[in-house]
Scaffold this active site. Structure first.
Site, mmCIF file in Angstrom:
data_model
loop_
_atom_site.group_PDB
_atom_site.id
_atom_site.type_symbol
_atom_site.label_atom_id
_atom_site.label_comp_id
_atom_site.label_asym_id
_atom_site.label_seq_id
_atom_site.Cartn_x
_atom_site.Cartn_y
_atom_site.Cartn_z
ATOM 1 N N ARG A 181 0.837 -1.195 0.000
ATOM 2 C CA ARG A 181 0.000 0.000 0.000
ATOM 3 C C ARG A 181 0.877 1.252 0.000
ATOM 4 N NH1 ARG A 181 -2.352 -3.609 3.815
ATOM 5 N NH2 ARG A 181 -4.531 -4.141 3.363
ATOM 6 N N HIS A 215 -3.088 2.949 -5.990
ATOM 7 C CA HIS A 215 -3.701 1.801 -5.323
ATOM 8 C C HIS A 215 -4.019 0.692 -6.322
ATOM 9 C CE1 HIS A 215 -5.730 -0.245 -2.043
ATOM 10 N NE2 HIS A 215 -6.731 -0.502 -2.871
ATOM 11 N N ARG A 239 -1.477 -2.071 -6.716
ATOM 12 C CA ARG A 239 -1.606 -3.166 -5.743
ATOM 13 C C ARG A 239 -2.561 -4.233 -6.276
ATOM 14 N NH1 ARG A 239 -1.896 -4.714 -0.242
ATOM 15 N NH2 ARG A 239 -4.012 -5.069 0.544
ATOM 16 N N HIS A 255 -4.694 -8.661 4.161
ATOM 17 C CA HIS A 255 -6.116 -8.491 4.434
ATOM 18 C C HIS A 255 -6.556 -9.383 5.579
ATOM 19 C CE1 HIS A 255 -7.361 -6.837 0.222
ATOM 20 N NE2 HIS A 255 -7.025 -5.892 1.068
ATOM 21 N N TYR A 275 -6.146 -19.293 6.162
ATOM 22 C CA TYR A 275 -5.142 -18.220 6.181
ATOM 23 C C TYR A 275 -3.927 -18.639 6.992
ATOM 24 C CZ TYR A 275 -2.964 -13.784 7.362
ATOM 25 O OH TYR A 275 -2.065 -12.787 7.532
#
Length: 393
Positions: free
Chosen positions: A214, A329, A332, A355, A364
């Site tokens: 970011r 952005h 990304r 995220h 995850y």
């Protein structure tokens, strides 16, 4: 002159400016006297009658204590309205500056005009549906954010046992349709953009478009976050670009607020594709600020780079590439699309992007730094094949 009566007395008083008031007063058995000045004789008489009634019922307390109790009661009643609790919600949650400003705007423009004076316990599903239906359809994304905030406030009120239960959720009310579908940049477009940037900012585009960092994370990267030999990048901090100077946590040189990523998942380790390691190493030698904590992309005074300067440089480069629609952005988005095209699982994309997702939480946890390195190598191989094809033309 004071007019005596069975309980207390009323005295007519006239000020130097000719204003007439009436002072009612009485004495208790212990000799303590109490008084109150009112604008009419009728009000003064009524006050004495009320005080005498309290004495007769053995409910009397000093007037000052009663006033304080009433003020406290009103304050408590105010906090039990939706508006009163929402203000407390906003001040007690330790929100980040940007988040606090966003919530403040949603409350003032969307939520409080409808719910401010309503008691918390009176807010029903029907009220929420009526409120939501009245919101303009042209601001779908903002409406969804307002609904999420409303739900969060009511859920907090339930947790504090101020209400028995928050109204049921409205399915889909907290989400909005994606109106803009970003087209990822091609390698050809990225090459033009990189070439069009000042030399000290070319790595910035690479880290955004091939690693997925970011803008705020890139602007706060320091030498200590980088392993130039293997291309490892540790994301531990970011800057809040529009915080006011002097705010808590602000950089003393530039007024920027330095904080950790928005969620715990934003703290992560990612890798630079191998073909870009020479650029990374050269950048560390020639453009990063000195010292172990030197910024990777310093401004002219070795503090954080101006966002306006960065945006101006990038705008010219993207227009040269024929992509005036491609924001920083969006780079990304390009990086995450590349990772997906090279076999990244949902869990690995979550890890690389930083995220947080409740639904992906189980898988995850299986994403590892080793797998991220493999992804970076695969992306690098694809880029090298493209690069060789360009040289052969």
């Amino acid at each position: 002159m004071a007019r005596r009566r069975g309980f207390g007395e009323v005295e007519r008083r006239k000020s130097a400016r000719g204003e007439v008031t009436y002072r009612a007063r009485y004495a208790m058995p212990d000799g303590t006297r109490y008084s109150r000045t009112l604008s009419t004789a009728m009000d003064a008489e009524a006050w004495l009658v009320a005080e005498r009634t309290l004495v007769d019922r053995d409910e009397w307390t000093p007037p000052r204590a009663r006033i304080a109790a009433e003020e406290k009661r009103k304050a408590e009643a105010s906090s039990n309205t939706f508006g009163g609790f929402a203000e407390r919600y906003l001040t007690e949650r330790g929100l980040r500056p940007n988040t606090g400003r966003h919530y403040r705007h949603l409350l003032d423009t969307r939520i409080l005009p409808y719910f401010a004076v309503m008691p918390l316990s009176a807010v029903t599903l029907g009220d929420i549906k009526t409120w939501r239906a009245a919101l303009g359809p042209e601001t779908e994304s903002t409406n969804a954010a307002a609904y999420r905030l409303l739900r969060s406030i009511l859920t907090s009120a339930e947790e504090e046992e101020l209400i028995d239960r928050a109204p049921p959720k409205i399915r889909g009310a907290g989400t909005a349709r994606v109106k803009k579908v970003t087209t990822p940049a091609t390698f050809d477009e990225l090459a033009v953009i990189v070439e069009g940037m000042p030399v000290r900012l070319r790595l910035f585009v690479i880290l955004a478009a091939f690693v997925g960092l970011r803008e705020g994370e890139l602007l706060e990267l320091r030498r200590s976050d980088i392993d130039g030999l293997i291309g490892r990048v540790d994301i531990r901090r970011k800057i809040d670009k529009d915080v006011i100077a002097g705010a808590p946590g602000a950089c003393p040189n530039c007024g920027r607020s330095i904080s950790t990523p928005k969620t715990a998942k934003g703290i992560r380790t990612v890798h630079v594709p191998p073909p870009f390691l020479p650029m990374l190493q050269r950048h560390l030698l020639e453009h990063a600020a000195p010292g172990i904590d030197g910024l990777l992309f310093p401004g002219e005074r070795t503090d954080h780079m101006s966002v306006r300067y960065l945006t101006d440089q990038y705008r010219s480069a993207r227009e040269a590439a024929g992509r005036p629609d491609l924001t920083i952005h969006d780079l990304r988005h390009t990086a995450l699309t590349l990772a997906g095209q090279h076999g990244a699982t949902a869990a690995e994309l979550q890890a690389r992007a930083g995220h947080a997702s409740q639904t992906a939480m189980a898988i995850y946890q299986h994403a590892t730094a080793d797998r991220d390195l493999k992804l970076a190598e695969a992306i690098g191989e694809t880029y090298e094949r493209w690069s060789r094809s360009q040289n052969e033309k």
